[in-house]
Scaffold this motif. Sequence first.
Motif, PDB file in Angstrom:
ATOM      1  N   MET A   1       0.802  -1.068  -0.146  1.00  0.00           N
ATOM      2  CA  MET A   1      -0.122  -0.104   0.009  1.00  0.00           C
ATOM      3  C   MET A   1       0.776   1.188  -0.062  1.00  0.00           C
ATOM      4  SD  MET A   1      -2.126   0.501   3.674  1.00  0.00           S
ATOM      5  CE  MET A   1      -2.291  -1.021   3.680  1.00  0.00           C
ATOM      6  N   ASN A   2       0.356   2.112  -0.618  1.00  0.00           N
ATOM      7  CA  ASN A   2       1.328   3.484  -0.673  1.00  0.00           C
ATOM      8  C   ASN A   2       1.298   4.115   0.469  1.00  0.00           C
ATOM      9  OD1 ASN A   2      -0.899   5.550  -0.788  1.00  0.00           O
ATOM     10  ND2 ASN A   2      -1.022   5.002  -2.995  1.00  0.00           N
ATOM     11  N   ARG A   3       2.192   5.201   0.790  1.00  0.00           N
ATOM     12  CA  ARG A   3       2.128   6.035   2.012  1.00  0.00           C
ATOM     13  C   ARG A   3       0.877   6.713   2.188  1.00  0.00           C
ATOM     14  NH1 ARG A   3       8.146   7.378   4.068  1.00  0.00           N
ATOM     15  NH2 ARG A   3       8.782   5.141   4.325  1.00  0.00           N
ATOM     16  N   ARG A   4       0.470   7.482   1.212  1.00  0.00           N
ATOM     17  CA  ARG A   4      -0.572   8.249   1.221  1.00  0.00           C
ATOM     18  C   ARG A   4      -1.844   7.275   1.943  1.00  0.00           C
ATOM     19  NH1 ARG A   4      -2.908  12.480  -1.497  1.00  0.00           N
ATOM     20  NH2 ARG A   4      -1.026  13.519  -1.094  1.00  0.00           N
ATOM     21  N   THR A   5      -2.094   6.326   1.362  1.00  0.00           N
ATOM     22  CA  THR A   5      -3.104   5.028   1.746  1.00  0.00           C
ATOM     23  C   THR A   5      -2.944   4.650   3.228  1.00  0.00           C
ATOM     24  OG1 THR A   5      -3.570   4.404  -0.516  1.00  0.00           O
ATOM     25  CG2 THR A   5      -4.233   2.999   1.460  1.00  0.00           C
ATOM     26  N   SER A   6      -1.597   4.654   3.567  1.00  0.00           N
ATOM     27  CA  SER A   6      -1.142   4.146   4.957  1.00  0.00           C
ATOM     28  C   SER A   6      -1.495   5.479   5.902  1.00  0.00           C
ATOM     29  CB  SER A   6       0.437   3.864   5.085  1.00  0.00           C
ATOM     30  OG  SER A   6       0.840   2.835   4.372  1.00  0.00           O
ATOM     31  N   ARG A   7      -1.310   6.478   5.575  1.00  0.00           N
ATOM     32  CA  ARG A   7      -1.680   7.720   6.437  1.00  0.00           C
ATOM     33  C   ARG A   7      -3.167   7.938   6.555  1.00  0.00           C
ATOM     34  NH1 ARG A   7       2.778   9.792   3.142  1.00  0.00           N
ATOM     35  NH2 ARG A   7       4.536  10.378   4.501  1.00  0.00           N
ATOM     36  N   GLU A   8      -3.849   7.495   5.479  1.00  0.00           N
ATOM     37  CA  GLU A   8      -5.366   7.515   5.512  1.00  0.00           C
ATOM     38  C   GLU A   8      -5.832   6.577   6.518  1.00  0.00           C
ATOM     39  OE1 GLU A   8      -6.962   7.842   1.807  1.00  0.00           O
ATOM     40  OE2 GLU A   8      -5.992   9.566   1.134  1.00  0.00           O
ATOM     41  N   LYS A   9      -5.400   5.496   6.504  1.00  0.00           N
ATOM     42  CA  LYS A   9      -5.675   4.265   7.385  1.00  0.00           C
ATOM     43  C   LYS A   9      -5.292   4.547   8.803  1.00  0.00           C
ATOM     44  CE  LYS A   9      -6.171   0.555   4.053  1.00  0.00           C
ATOM     45  NZ  LYS A   9      -7.346  -0.116   4.281  1.00  0.00           N
ATOM     46  N   ALA A  10      -4.081   5.233   9.143  1.00  0.00           N
ATOM     47  CA  ALA A  10      -3.833   5.639  10.345  1.00  0.00           C
ATOM     48  C   ALA A  10      -4.639   6.396  10.763  1.00  0.00           C
ATOM     49  CB  ALA A  10      -2.308   6.060  10.243  1.00  0.00           C
ATOM     50  N   LEU A  11      -4.985   7.439  10.176  1.00  0.00           N
ATOM     51  CA  LEU A  11      -5.882   8.433  10.802  1.00  0.00           C
ATOM     52  C   LEU A  11      -7.291   7.945  10.972  1.00  0.00           C
ATOM     53  CD1 LEU A  11      -7.082  11.289  10.868  1.00  0.00           C
ATOM     54  CD2 LEU A  11      -7.497  11.568   8.551  1.00  0.00           C
ATOM     55  N   GLN A  12      -8.063   6.834  10.364  1.00  0.00           N
ATOM     56  CA  GLN A  12      -8.986   6.045  10.659  1.00  0.00           C
ATOM     57  C   GLN A  12      -8.922   5.382  11.957  1.00  0.00           C
ATOM     58  OE1 GLN A  12      -9.829   3.779   7.095  1.00  0.00           O
ATOM     59  NE2 GLN A  12     -10.029   5.452   5.950  1.00  0.00           N
ATOM     60  N   ARG A  29      -6.303  -3.412  13.448  1.00  0.00           N
ATOM     61  CA  ARG A  29      -6.780  -4.901  12.504  1.00  0.00           C
ATOM     62  C   ARG A  29      -8.071  -4.306  11.780  1.00  0.00           C
ATOM     63  NH1 ARG A  29      -2.952  -7.474  11.372  1.00  0.00           N
ATOM     64  NH2 ARG A  29      -1.310  -7.835  13.211  1.00  0.00           N
ATOM     65  N   HIS A  30      -8.780  -3.464  12.206  1.00  0.00           N
ATOM     66  CA  HIS A  30     -10.105  -2.998  11.552  1.00  0.00           C
ATOM     67  C   HIS A  30      -9.447  -2.339  10.157  1.00  0.00           C
ATOM     68  CE1 HIS A  30     -13.443  -0.640  10.674  1.00  0.00           C
ATOM     69  NE2 HIS A  30     -14.227  -1.678  11.014  1.00  0.00           N
ATOM     70  N   VAL A  31      -8.964  -1.468  10.439  1.00  0.00           N
ATOM     71  CA  VAL A  31      -8.524  -0.557   9.148  1.00  0.00           C
ATOM     72  C   VAL A  31      -7.572  -1.269   8.070  1.00  0.00           C
ATOM     73  CG1 VAL A  31      -8.563   1.582  10.261  1.00  0.00           C
ATOM     74  CG2 VAL A  31      -6.491   0.399  10.188  1.00  0.00           C
ATOM     75  N   LEU A  32      -6.755  -2.285   8.823  1.00  0.00           N
ATOM     76  CA  LEU A  32      -5.898  -3.185   7.691  1.00  0.00           C
ATOM     77  C   LEU A  32      -7.008  -4.038   6.836  1.00  0.00           C
ATOM     78  CD1 LEU A  32      -2.904  -3.403   7.479  1.00  0.00           C
ATOM     79  CD2 LEU A  32      -3.035  -5.481   9.056  1.00  0.00           C
ATOM     80  N   GLY A  33      -7.639  -4.399   7.566  1.00  0.00           N
ATOM     81  CA  GLY A  33      -8.802  -5.369   6.883  1.00  0.00           C
ATOM     82  C   GLY A  33      -8.203  -6.647   6.349  1.00  0.00           C
ATOM     83  N   LYS A  34      -8.182  -6.957   5.012  1.00  0.00           N
ATOM     84  CA  LYS A  34      -7.691  -8.181   4.413  1.00  0.00           C
ATOM     85  C   LYS A  34      -6.267  -8.054   3.850  1.00  0.00           C
ATOM     86  CE  LYS A  34     -11.839 -10.340   3.027  1.00  0.00           C
ATOM     87  NZ  LYS A  34     -13.124  -9.857   2.466  1.00  0.00           N
ATOM     88  N   ASP A  35      -5.700  -6.526   4.091  1.00  0.00           N
ATOM     89  CA  ASP A  35      -4.447  -6.321   3.543  1.00  0.00           C
ATOM     90  C   ASP A  35      -3.741  -6.912   4.738  1.00  0.00           C
ATOM     91  OD1 ASP A  35      -5.200  -4.709   1.331  1.00  0.00           O
ATOM     92  OD2 ASP A  35      -5.057  -2.727   2.665  1.00  0.00           O
ATOM     93  N   SER A  36      -2.142  -7.368   4.130  1.00  0.00           N
ATOM     94  CA  SER A  36      -1.056  -7.868   4.892  1.00  0.00           C
ATOM     95  C   SER A  36      -0.348  -6.599   5.760  1.00  0.00           C
ATOM     96  CB  SER A  36      -0.155  -8.409   4.215  1.00  0.00           C
ATOM     97  OG  SER A  36       0.471  -7.501   3.153  1.00  0.00           O
ATOM     98  N   ASP A  37       0.086  -6.991   6.921  1.00  0.00           N
ATOM     99  CA  ASP A  37       0.692  -5.818   7.671  1.00  0.00           C
ATOM    100  C   ASP A  37       1.502  -4.860   6.542  1.00  0.00           C
ATOM    101  OD1 ASP A  37       0.196  -6.005  10.019  1.00  0.00           O
ATOM    102  OD2 ASP A  37       1.785  -7.351  10.698  1.00  0.00           O
ATOM    103  N   ASP A  38       1.369  -3.703   7.119  1.00  0.00           N
ATOM    104  CA  ASP A  38       2.159  -2.431   6.247  1.00  0.00           C
ATOM    105  C   ASP A  38       2.990  -1.937   7.493  1.00  0.00           C
ATOM    106  OD1 ASP A  38       2.474   0.545   6.005  1.00  0.00           O
ATOM    107  OD2 ASP A  38       1.462  -0.191   3.794  1.00  0.00           O
ATOM    108  N   VAL A  39       4.295  -1.994   7.242  1.00  0.00           N
ATOM    109  CA  VAL A  39       5.246  -1.470   8.175  1.00  0.00           C
ATOM    110  C   VAL A  39       5.178   0.056   8.387  1.00  0.00           C
ATOM    111  CG1 VAL A  39       7.788  -0.975   8.592  1.00  0.00           C
ATOM    112  CG2 VAL A  39       7.133  -3.263   7.519  1.00  0.00           C
ATOM    113  N   PHE A  40       5.007   0.837   7.427  1.00  0.00           N
ATOM    114  CA  PHE A  40       4.924   2.077   7.606  1.00  0.00           C
ATOM    115  C   PHE A  40       3.455   2.636   8.480  1.00  0.00           C
ATOM    116  CE2 PHE A  40       3.406   6.454   6.141  1.00  0.00           C
ATOM    117  CZ  PHE A  40       4.607   7.351   6.536  1.00  0.00           C
ATOM    118  N   LEU A  41       2.444   1.927   7.902  1.00  0.00           N
ATOM    119  CA  LEU A  41       1.079   2.306   8.650  1.00  0.00           C
ATOM    120  C   LEU A  41       1.374   1.632  10.205  1.00  0.00           C
ATOM    121  CD1 LEU A  41      -1.772   2.624   9.162  1.00  0.00           C
ATOM    122  CD2 LEU A  41      -2.194   0.255   8.062  1.00  0.00           C
ATOM    123  N   LYS A  42       1.810   0.552  10.265  1.00  0.00           N
ATOM    124  CA  LYS A  42       2.040   0.155  11.979  1.00  0.00           C
ATOM    125  C   LYS A  42       2.930   1.112  12.788  1.00  0.00           C
ATOM    126  CE  LYS A  42       2.574  -4.210  14.007  1.00  0.00           C
ATOM    127  NZ  LYS A  42       2.684  -5.683  13.607  1.00  0.00           N
TER     128      LYS A  42
END
Length: 130
Positions: A1-12, A29-42
């Motif tokens: 996932m790109n960093r913009r998407t990661s930032r948006e998910k972090a906001l959520q 876990r809720h915002v991650l959904g079916k995506d695999s772990d994202d290091v930047f988001l985490k």
Amino acid sequence: MNRRTSREKALQAVFQVDVGKSDPENAYRHVLGKDSDDVFLKKLFFGTVEHLHELDQIITDHLENWSLDRLANIDRNLLRIAVYEMKYMEDVPYTVSINEAVEIAKRFGDEKSSRFINGVLAKVMETLGK
């Protein structure tokens, strides 16, 4: 996932913890959904939650005629994430953190959010001095 998407998910996720009083792990876990772990988001999400009181103090120190609890929920949580990113993620230039927060504010905030976010983060950048 790109960093913009990661930032948006972090906001959520931070929003869920702040407003919905969700457990951080469940919110992640809720915002991650079916995506695999994202290091930047985490790192961005859990770092923001872990440093919440410090981030709130930094933001409060840069607010003029506002208090943290009067800010719109989106604005408050977006500022928290951006300030965390600016203070702790040395691989991201301040200008990128600010620009990303402004763009996300345009999408999720009200018509004044992006200018407000930009103004507060510009003051934070001066204080952090990079």
